[in-house]
Design a protein around this motif. Structure first.
Motif, PDB file in Angstrom:
ATOM      1  N   GLU A  82       0.983  -0.880  -0.260  1.00 19.98           N
ATOM      2  CA  GLU A  82      -0.046   0.275  -0.132  1.00 19.98           C
ATOM      3  C   GLU A  82       1.534   1.048   0.617  1.00 19.98           C
ATOM      4  OE1 GLU A  82      -1.503   1.750   3.157  1.00 19.98           O
ATOM      5  OE2 GLU A  82       0.158   2.217   4.183  1.00 19.98           O
ATOM      6  N   THR A  84       0.141   4.426   1.708  1.00 16.61           N
ATOM      7  CA  THR A  84       0.270   5.825   2.773  1.00 16.61           C
ATOM      8  C   THR A  84       1.886   5.358   3.684  1.00 16.61           C
ATOM      9  OG1 THR A  84      -2.139   5.091   2.978  1.00 16.61           O
ATOM     10  CG2 THR A  84      -1.607   6.145   4.589  1.00 16.61           C
ATOM     11  N   ARG A 110       0.147  -8.076  -2.949  1.00 17.12           N
ATOM     12  CA  ARG A 110      -0.315  -8.407  -1.695  1.00 17.12           C
ATOM     13  C   ARG A 110      -0.476  -9.515  -2.434  1.00 17.12           C
ATOM     14  NH1 ARG A 110      -5.020  -4.271   0.722  1.00 17.12           N
ATOM     15  NH2 ARG A 110      -3.573  -2.488   0.860  1.00 17.12           N
ATOM     16  N   GLU A 112      -2.209 -12.323  -2.155  1.00 17.57           N
ATOM     17  CA  GLU A 112      -3.829 -13.073  -1.583  1.00 17.57           C
ATOM     18  C   GLU A 112      -4.292 -13.602  -2.568  1.00 17.57           C
ATOM     19  OE1 GLU A 112      -6.543 -10.169  -0.156  1.00 17.57           O
ATOM     20  OE2 GLU A 112      -5.536  -8.369  -1.266  1.00 17.57           O
ATOM     21  N   TYR A 119      -6.338  -9.762  -6.610  1.00 14.99           N
ATOM     22  CA  TYR A 119      -4.831  -9.585  -7.771  1.00 14.99           C
ATOM     23  C   TYR A 119      -3.729  -9.290  -6.348  1.00 14.99           C
ATOM     24  CZ  TYR A 119      -8.123  -8.492 -11.371  1.00 14.99           C
ATOM     25  OH  TYR A 119      -9.420  -8.360 -11.883  1.00 14.99           O
ATOM     26  N   GLN A 124      -3.216   0.941  -7.596  1.00 11.96           N
ATOM     27  CA  GLN A 124      -4.113   2.056  -6.376  1.00 11.96           C
ATOM     28  C   GLN A 124      -3.676   3.396  -6.974  1.00 11.96           C
ATOM     29  OE1 GLN A 124      -2.830   1.137  -2.266  1.00 11.96           O
ATOM     30  NE2 GLN A 124      -4.594  -0.108  -2.310  1.00 11.96           N
ATOM     31  N   GLU A 128      -3.471  11.725  -0.017  1.00 11.05           N
ATOM     32  CA  GLU A 128      -3.686  11.827   1.783  1.00 11.05           C
ATOM     33  C   GLU A 128      -3.521  13.993   1.891  1.00 11.05           C
ATOM     34  OE1 GLU A 128      -3.020   8.776   3.299  1.00 11.05           O
ATOM     35  OE2 GLU A 128      -2.156   7.787   1.447  1.00 11.05           O
ATOM     36  N   ARG A 255     -11.992  -1.425   8.487  1.00 15.25           N
ATOM     37  CA  ARG A 255     -10.794  -2.089   7.701  1.00 15.25           C
ATOM     38  C   ARG A 255      -9.751  -2.336   8.078  1.00 15.25           C
ATOM     39  NH1 ARG A 255     -10.223   0.340   3.679  1.00 15.25           N
ATOM     40  NH2 ARG A 255      -8.438   1.524   4.031  1.00 15.25           N
ATOM     41  N   TYR A 259      -4.087   1.356  11.124  1.00 14.65           N
ATOM     42  CA  TYR A 259      -3.663   2.754  11.586  1.00 14.65           C
ATOM     43  C   TYR A 259      -4.732   3.664  11.897  1.00 14.65           C
ATOM     44  CZ  TYR A 259      -3.454   2.898   6.436  1.00 14.65           C
ATOM     45  OH  TYR A 259      -2.929   2.833   5.059  1.00 14.65           O
ATOM     46  N   TYR A 260      -5.896   3.037  11.876  1.00 13.52           N
ATOM     47  CA  TYR A 260      -6.989   3.693  11.383  1.00 13.52           C
ATOM     48  C   TYR A 260      -7.376   4.216  12.790  1.00 13.52           C
ATOM     49  CZ  TYR A 260      -7.616   3.312   6.855  1.00 13.52           C
ATOM     50  OH  TYR A 260      -7.035   2.670   4.872  1.00 13.52           O
ATOM     51  N   ALA A 277     -15.492  -3.223  -2.682  1.00 19.76           N
ATOM     52  CA  ALA A 277     -14.963  -1.887  -1.785  1.00 19.76           C
ATOM     53  C   ALA A 277     -13.593  -1.697  -3.154  1.00 19.76           C
ATOM     54  CB  ALA A 277     -14.254  -2.501  -0.576  1.00 19.76           C
ATOM     55  N   GLY A 301      -6.211  10.067   4.405  1.00 17.16           N
ATOM     56  CA  GLY A 301      -6.150   9.668   3.079  1.00 17.16           C
ATOM     57  C   GLY A 301      -7.298   8.470   2.518  1.00 17.16           C
TER      58      GLY A 301
HETATM   59  P1  HAM Z   1      -7.553  -0.530   1.656  1.00 18.89           P
HETATM   60  O1  HAM Z   1      -8.136  -0.847   1.632  1.00 18.89           O
HETATM   61  O2  HAM Z   1      -6.071  -2.170   1.647  1.00 18.89           O
HETATM   62  O3  HAM Z   1      -6.967   0.774   1.999  1.00 18.89           O
HETATM   63  O4  HAM Z   1      -6.978  -0.649  -0.136  1.00 18.89           O
HETATM   64  C1  HAM Z   1      -7.564   0.500  -1.071  1.00 18.89           C
HETATM   65  C2  HAM Z   1      -8.482  -0.462  -2.139  1.00 18.89           C
HETATM   66  O5  HAM Z   1      -7.693  -0.801  -3.517  1.00 18.89           O
HETATM   67  C3  HAM Z   1      -9.509  -1.328  -1.569  1.00 18.89           C
HETATM   68  O6  HAM Z   1     -10.479  -0.352  -1.936  1.00 18.89           O
HETATM   69  C4  HAM Z   1      -9.544  -2.030  -3.178  1.00 18.89           C
HETATM   70  O7  HAM Z   1     -10.547  -1.377  -3.728  1.00 18.89           O
HETATM   71  C5  HAM Z   1      -7.858  -2.667  -3.621  1.00 18.89           C
HETATM   72  N1  HAM Z   1      -7.428  -3.898  -3.431  1.00 18.89           N
HETATM   73  C6  HAM Z   1      -7.274  -4.158  -2.208  1.00 18.89           C
HETATM   74  N2  HAM Z   1      -6.054  -4.522  -2.465  1.00 18.89           N
HETATM   75  C7  HAM Z   1      -6.395  -5.341  -3.467  1.00 18.89           C
HETATM   76  C8  HAM Z   1      -6.617  -6.611  -4.821  1.00 18.89           C
HETATM   77  N3  HAM Z   1      -5.851  -7.475  -4.089  1.00 18.89           N
HETATM   78  N4  HAM Z   1      -6.691  -6.585  -5.741  1.00 18.89           N
HETATM   79  C9  HAM Z   1      -7.309  -5.959  -6.436  1.00 18.89           C
HETATM   80  N5  HAM Z   1      -7.273  -3.944  -5.780  1.00 18.89           N
HETATM   81  C10 HAM Z   1      -7.005  -4.457  -4.034  1.00 18.89           C
HETATM   82  C11 HAM Z   1      -5.398   1.333   1.193  1.00 18.89           C
HETATM   83  O8  HAM Z   1      -4.128   0.888   0.885  1.00 18.89           O
HETATM   84  C12 HAM Z   1      -5.062   2.078   2.059  1.00 18.89           C
HETATM   85  N6  HAM Z   1      -3.743   2.859   1.804  1.00 18.89           N
HETATM   86  C13 HAM Z   1      -5.933   3.763   1.648  1.00 18.89           C
HETATM   87  C14 HAM Z   1      -5.957   4.639   2.519  1.00 18.89           C
HETATM   88  C15 HAM Z   1      -4.736   6.142   2.190  1.00 18.89           C
HETATM   89  N7  HAM Z   1      -5.557   4.675   3.533  1.00 18.89           N
HETATM   90  C16 HAM Z   1      -5.367   5.784   4.081  1.00 18.89           C
HETATM   91  N8  HAM Z   1      -5.204   6.896   3.114  1.00 18.89           N
END
Ligand code: HAM
Length: 417
Positions: A82, A84, A110, A112, A119, A124, A128, A255, A259-260, A277, A301
């Protein structure tokens, strides 16, 4: 020999039109709100994520792509899961003026279980605001995102859910309350047993239906806020309503990252299936300290999952203002003697900002015309012996089949018309 396949959970993007449209439209939108684009490295010290996302989160515990670097380098590196934590690191290392309003985009990793919309390498857009204390900043960020989805992309089949995790003090008290509740219920899954000890609120993230049922009567954070937090939480809802942003309160939205605090939110759509989501975010007032800052830097963010947004936009593609490709002119030397002249003609077209391709491999006219058709050419520009001698080009309209001899020096003007 067999073709080497792509790595599981990754994708090839063979047509970048929609992806590029998302990036361009979001960049344009961000400029209106005075956010600047940054880019941080894809590799980081694994420690950055261990400290910030939480050791017991799925992302850190099970999904990190760890990099083995040559030499006896003691540093463990990883591919970023990610953006952030990286953005905060970049902020602390460069000492920017606050509030620092930035966005970035690119691949995240990731490990997953792959499925539709999920994926191992995904992309993304990350946005922020670092150094932003007031709850109205939360309303501003949610407004930016909602206006982007609703007005710029014309999406309307999505829901915005919000929740409030309280201040760190609220959270401490509430965690105790929730733990006491969970201690009193029987039959929770093994993951929840660990979560109960390590980060109790994350039990709400459990996908197990039995657990979900057991937690129906659990106390919620928003019913246990301090007076000050309650005021902020109400203010956030009032401001979103004032801005005519449709939202619903989900007291169980916690979530997946640790960190939130305070505001958390998610945009989701039923059209996406299980991975519904497409954008999520919230406030992370103490993340700076986890990265090494001496003091708290209130910040917030969100990130948009580009693949999931593309899935939502694909059915609407005709209604989007995607940039139309320029007319394409295909230059066809009829034999290799004409290749040098064909190169010069193509060069003249490029200098005049006209888009052209050139077929240099000596095919028959019939096969070159077929190729030009497949390429979506508007005109074929044929150069044979006669054209070379006359300093002309035979210009053929691919739609009508009409053709005309044009002097080489008049070509650009003719094609522009
Ligand atoms: P997150 O909810 O882990 O947040 O990811 C944000 C978005 O990335 C998800 O809603 C989803 O649309 C997409 N996403 C996550 N994992 C996958 C995956 N394996 N494959 C496809 N799409 C995916 C964050 O990453 C935080 N850093 C968001 C944030 C920014 N919070 C504060 N600032």
């Amino acid at each position: 020999m067999q073709t080497i396949p792509r790595v599981k959970g990754t994708q090839d993007f063979l047509n970048m039109c929609l992806y590029q449209f998302i990036i361009d439209s979001f960049s344009e939108h961000c400029a209106l709100y005075h956010f600047n684009r940054i880019e941080t490295p894809i590799i980081e010290h694994i420690e950055l994520f261990k400290r910030t996302l939480g050791s017991y989160t799925d992302v850190v515990g099970k999904e990190m792509f760890i990099i083995k670097s040559p030499g006896d380098n003691k540093d463990e590196l990883c591919l970023r899961p990610e953006a952030t934590a990286s953005t905060m690191r970049a902020f602390l290392e460069s000492q920017q003026l606050m509030p620092w309003k930035v966005f970035s985009y690119g691949p995240m990793f990731r490990y997953e279980r792959p499925q539709k919309g999920r994926y191992r390498q995904f992309h993304q857009i990350n946005i922020e605001i670092i150094g932003a204390e007031h709850v109205s900043q939360d309303a501003l960020l949610i407004m930016l995102l909602d206006r982007y989805f609703h007005e710029k992309l014309k999406l309307n089949s999505y829901a915005l859910q919000i929740n409030y995790l309280g201040s760190y003090e609220d959270r401490k008290k509430y965690t105790q309350l929730l733990k006491t509740f969970v201690d009193g219920v029987d039959g929770i899954c093994d993951t929840c047993i660990i979560r109960k000890e390590k980060n109790t609120v994350r039990i709400f993230d459990c996908k197990n239906e039995t657990c979900q049922k057991l937690y129906e009567d659990a106390p919620t954070m928003i019913d246990n806020l301090s007076a000050e937090s309650k005021k902020e939480w109400e203010r956030l809802q009032d401001e979103l309503s004032l801005l005519s942003i449709t939202f619903s309160v989900n007291p169980r939205l916690v979530r997946g990252l640790d960190y939130y605090n305070k505001t958390v939110f998610e945009f989701s759509s039923g059209q996406l299936g299980a991975q519904n989501a497409f954008c999520g975010g919230g406030r992370y007032d103490r993340l700076a300290q986890e990265v090494g800052s001496k003091k708290e830097i209130p910040s917030l963010g969100a990130a948009i999952g580009i693949e999931r947004l593309m899935l939502l936009l694909e059915p609407l593609i005709d209604s989007l203002a995607l940039p139309q490709p320029k007319p394409l002119f295909v230059v066809m030397p009829l034999s290799e003697e004409q290749n040098p002249l064909a190169l010069l003609v193509a060069d003249t077209l490029h200098a005049a900002q006209l888009s052209s391709d050139i077929l240099l491999d000596g095919d028959s006219l019939k096969s070159m015309m077929k190729k030009a058709n497949k390429m979506g050419a508007s005109y074929a520009l044929l150069i044979g012996d006669e054209e070379q001698r006359n300093k002309s080009i035979l210009v053929k309209n691919m739609m009508t089949g009409d053709q005309e001899q044009i002097k080489q020096i008049d070509l650009v003007d003719y094609l522009r018309k």
